[in-house]
Design a protein around this motif. Structure first.
Motif, PDB file in Angstrom:
ATOM      1  N   GLY A  47       0.786  -1.217   0.000  1.00  0.00           N
ATOM      2  CA  GLY A  47       0.000   0.000   0.000  1.00  0.00           C
ATOM      3  C   GLY A  47       0.823   1.274   0.000  1.00  0.00           C
ATOM      4  O   GLY A  47       0.255   2.371   0.004  1.00  0.00           O
ATOM      5  N   HIS A  48       2.155   1.135   0.013  1.00  0.00           N
ATOM      6  CA  HIS A  48       3.043   2.308   0.012  1.00  0.00           C
ATOM      7  C   HIS A  48       4.035   2.138  -1.134  1.00  0.00           C
ATOM      8  O   HIS A  48       5.124   1.596  -0.957  1.00  0.00           O
ATOM      9  CB  HIS A  48       3.772   2.439   1.343  1.00  0.00           C
ATOM     10  N   PRO A  49       3.670   2.570  -2.351  1.00  0.00           N
ATOM     11  CA  PRO A  49       4.460   2.249  -3.544  1.00  0.00           C
ATOM     12  C   PRO A  49       5.880   2.808  -3.556  1.00  0.00           C
ATOM     13  O   PRO A  49       6.739   2.248  -4.238  1.00  0.00           O
ATOM     14  CB  PRO A  49       3.629   2.845  -4.690  1.00  0.00           C
ATOM     15  N   ASP A  50       6.155   3.914  -2.837  1.00  0.00           N
ATOM     16  CA  ASP A  50       7.520   4.453  -2.870  1.00  0.00           C
ATOM     17  C   ASP A  50       8.315   4.063  -1.628  1.00  0.00           C
ATOM     18  O   ASP A  50       9.346   4.643  -1.330  1.00  0.00           O
ATOM     19  CB  ASP A  50       7.495   5.974  -3.030  1.00  0.00           C
ATOM     20  N   TRP A  51       7.822   3.057  -0.904  1.00  0.00           N
ATOM     21  CA  TRP A  51       8.458   2.631   0.350  1.00  0.00           C
ATOM     22  C   TRP A  51       9.390   1.448   0.055  1.00  0.00           C
ATOM     23  O   TRP A  51       8.965   0.423  -0.467  1.00  0.00           O
ATOM     24  CB  TRP A  51       7.386   2.222   1.358  1.00  0.00           C
ATOM     25  N   LEU A  52      10.665   1.600   0.417  1.00  0.00           N
ATOM     26  CA  LEU A  52      11.647   0.542   0.198  1.00  0.00           C
ATOM     27  C   LEU A  52      12.624   0.532   1.370  1.00  0.00           C
ATOM     28  O   LEU A  52      13.021   1.584   1.875  1.00  0.00           O
ATOM     29  CB  LEU A  52      12.421   0.775  -1.099  1.00  0.00           C
ATOM     30  N   GLY A 134       8.421   8.175  14.945  1.00  0.00           N
ATOM     31  CA  GLY A 134       7.207   7.887  14.194  1.00  0.00           C
ATOM     32  C   GLY A 134       7.317   8.022  12.694  1.00  0.00           C
ATOM     33  O   GLY A 134       6.309   8.180  12.013  1.00  0.00           O
ATOM     34  N   SER A 135       8.533   7.953  12.155  1.00  0.00           N
ATOM     35  CA  SER A 135       8.697   8.256  10.731  1.00  0.00           C
ATOM     36  C   SER A 135       8.843   7.022   9.850  1.00  0.00           C
ATOM     37  O   SER A 135       8.879   7.157   8.631  1.00  0.00           O
ATOM     38  CB  SER A 135       9.936   9.145  10.529  1.00  0.00           C
ATOM     39  N   TRP A 136       8.927   5.844  10.435  1.00  0.00           N
ATOM     40  CA  TRP A 136       9.317   4.690   9.633  1.00  0.00           C
ATOM     41  C   TRP A 136       8.332   4.378   8.508  1.00  0.00           C
ATOM     42  O   TRP A 136       8.696   3.866   7.458  1.00  0.00           O
ATOM     43  CB  TRP A 136       9.487   3.464  10.522  1.00  0.00           C
ATOM     44  N   ILE A 137       7.061   4.750   8.697  1.00  0.00           N
ATOM     45  CA  ILE A 137       6.057   4.397   7.701  1.00  0.00           C
ATOM     46  C   ILE A 137       5.833   5.508   6.684  1.00  0.00           C
ATOM     47  O   ILE A 137       5.110   5.349   5.706  1.00  0.00           O
ATOM     48  CB  ILE A 137       4.716   4.056   8.410  1.00  0.00           C
ATOM     49  N   GLN A 138       6.455   6.662   6.876  1.00  0.00           N
ATOM     50  CA  GLN A 138       6.200   7.824   6.041  1.00  0.00           C
ATOM     51  C   GLN A 138       6.747   7.636   4.621  1.00  0.00           C
ATOM     52  O   GLN A 138       7.744   6.953   4.418  1.00  0.00           O
ATOM     53  CB  GLN A 138       6.826   9.069   6.661  1.00  0.00           C
ATOM     54  N   PRO A 139       6.111   8.267   3.633  1.00  0.00           N
ATOM     55  CA  PRO A 139       6.625   8.204   2.254  1.00  0.00           C
ATOM     56  C   PRO A 139       7.893   9.029   2.102  1.00  0.00           C
ATOM     57  O   PRO A 139       8.256   9.830   2.982  1.00  0.00           O
ATOM     58  CB  PRO A 139       5.480   8.793   1.427  1.00  0.00           C
ATOM     59  N   GLY A 140       8.573   8.859   0.970  1.00  0.00           N
ATOM     60  CA  GLY A 140       9.831   9.560   0.742  1.00  0.00           C
ATOM     61  C   GLY A 140       9.692  11.069   0.788  1.00  0.00           C
ATOM     62  O   GLY A 140      10.605  11.783   1.212  1.00  0.00           O
ATOM     63  N   ALA A 141       8.542  11.607   0.367  1.00  0.00           N
ATOM     64  CA  ALA A 141       8.339  13.055   0.362  1.00  0.00           C
ATOM     65  C   ALA A 141       8.426  13.629   1.772  1.00  0.00           C
ATOM     66  O   ALA A 141       8.869  14.769   1.964  1.00  0.00           O
ATOM     67  CB  ALA A 141       6.985  13.384  -0.258  1.00  0.00           C
ATOM     68  N   HIS A 142       8.011  12.858   2.770  1.00  0.00           N
ATOM     69  CA  HIS A 142       8.110  13.298   4.162  1.00  0.00           C
ATOM     70  C   HIS A 142       9.565  13.545   4.544  1.00  0.00           C
ATOM     71  O   HIS A 142       9.897  14.552   5.176  1.00  0.00           O
ATOM     72  CB  HIS A 142       7.498  12.225   5.062  1.00  0.00           C
TER      73      HIS A 142
END
Length: 311
Positions: A47-52, A134-142
Motif C-alpha cells: 500500500g506504500h508504492p515508494d516505500w523501500l 514515528g517516521s518509519w512508515i512515512q513516504p519519501g516526500a516526508h
C-alpha cells in the motif's frame, strides 16, 4: 508500483515471501513483501508504492540465502530481523543545495547514511529527534521535507556529512583533526619539500603520522613513519615541525564513518584522521624547487637547521 528515478533503487527484484508484522504501537500490523537482489534482501510495504527498505546482513542470513532448500527458514529469519528493526529505509532525495543532484539516503534510526550516486560512497550522519520519531512508515516526500528543513540549521550534522562526501581524499584524512597550533598546510609543505630532497629510490615515498592524540590528552611529537629510509636531518626537521604544528583528535563521536558497502548497516569503517603525504620520484627541477622552498622556511623558522640542508 512506481519506479524510482534512481537506478540503484529499482533493480530486478525477485519476490521471496511476505508476512504481517506490527512494527510499532502507533500502527496496526502491516504486510511486508520480501524481495531479493543478489546477496541483499529488501522490503516493500504493502500500500506504500515508494516505500523501500533493506535488511541488515548477517552470517546466518548469508548462509540461508545460499541454501535454496532452506527457503522457509530464510523467511522466518527475515521476519525476526524485521521484528527487531534490523533494517533501514532507502530513498533518493534531492540535494538540499540544489544543483540538480540527488542523494541516496539510508535511514535507520540513530544511524543513517548519505550515499553519493556517482561514487557509491556512504557516510553516516546524525539527525534530530523529529526525523526519527514515528517516521518509519512515512513516504519519501516526508523525508525530503525534513531534510530541507534540517539543512536550514547551519550546525546540522547533515551539512557536515555532505561536506565530507564532497571533500577530496586529503581533506577527508584530516577531517577529524583540530589544530592547537600551526596548520596542516605548513606541515605538509615543508615535509614534502624535505622528503623530495631526500628521495633516493625509484618508487613513491609514503609518509604518515603514527600517533595523533585525542583532545584532552597530553600531546607529544607524533613522528612520521615512512616506507623509505629517514635520515637524521629529516628526523630533526620532523621534530621541529611538530613542535610548531600540533594536531589532536576531535571528539571521536563526531568522526565520519563510511558504510562498509552501500546500504549495509554493519559497524562501518572509521575514518580516523591521518597526516599523510605521497611523493612520486621527483625530477631534478622539482628537487631544486624543493631546496629553495625549504631553505626559505628554515632561514625564518629554524635557522639552526639551515646548515643540515646545505648541499
Amino acid at each position: 508500483m512506481h519506479s524510482s528515478p534512481d537506478p540503484l533503487l529499482r533493480p530486478q527484484f525477485v519476490p521471496l515471501c511476505s508476512f504481517d508484522i506490527q512494527i510499532s504501537r502507533e500502527h496496526s500490523a502491516e504486510q511486508f513483501l520480501v524481495l531479493q537482489h543478489g546477496a541483499l534482501f529488501y522490503l516493500r510495504l504493502r500500500g506504500h508504492p515508494d516505500w523501500l527498505a533493506v535488511v541488515e546482513s548477517d552470517e546466518r542470513l548469508q548462509w540461508l540465502s545460499s541454501h535454496k532448500a532452506e527457503n522457509e527458514a530464510l523467511c522466518e529469519h527475515l521476519k525476526q530481523k524485521v521484528t527487531h528493526r534490523e533494517w533501514g529505509r532507502v530513498m533518493s532525495l534531492p540535494d538540499p543545495r540544489g544543483q540538480g543532484r540527488i542523494w541516496r539516503v539510508a535511514w535507520k534510526g540513530v544511524r543513517s547514511f548519505f550515499m553519493r550516486a556517482d561514487t557509491d560512497e556512504a557516510v553516516d550522519f546524525s539527525s534530530d529527534d523529529a526525523w526519527k520519531r514515528g517516521s518509519w512508515i512515512q513516504p519519501g516526500a516526508h523525508f525530503a521535507k525534513k531534510l530541507a528543513r534540517e539543512w536550514k540549521n547551519p550546525h546540522s550534522d547533515i551539512r557536515h556529512a555532505l561536506a565530507f562526501l564532497d571533500a577530496d581524499d586529503e581533506n577527508r584524512r584530516i577531517w577529524g583533526l583540530e589544530w592547537q597550533r600551526g596548520s596542516w598546510q605548513e606541515t605538509k609543505t615543508i615535509l614534502r619539500a624535505a622528503a623530495t630532497i631526500e628521495h633516493q629510490w625509484s618508487d613513491r615515498t609514503v609518509m604518515q603520522s603514527r600517533t595523533i592524540h585525542p583532545l584532552g590528552q597530553q600531546t607529544h611529537p607524533s613522528h612520521f613513519g615512512s616506507n623509505a629510509p629517514q635520515s637524521g636531518r629529516l628526523l630533526h626537521l620532523i621534530e621541529r615541525l611538530e613542535e610548531r604544528n600540533i594536531a589532536i583528535l576531535r571528539d571521536k563521536n563526531k568522526l565520519r564513518r563510511f558504510a562498509p558497502r552501500p546500504f549495509a548497516f554493519g559497524l562501518g569503517v572509521a575514518r580516523w584522521p591521518e597526516l599523510r603525504i605521497v611523493i612520486d620520484p621527483p625530477s631534478e627541477h622539482e628537487k631544486l624547487e624543493a631546496r629553495l622552498e625549504l631553505r626559505d622556511w628554515l632561514q625564518v623558522e629554524a635557522p639552526d637547521l639551515v646548515q643540515d640542508w646545505d648541499e
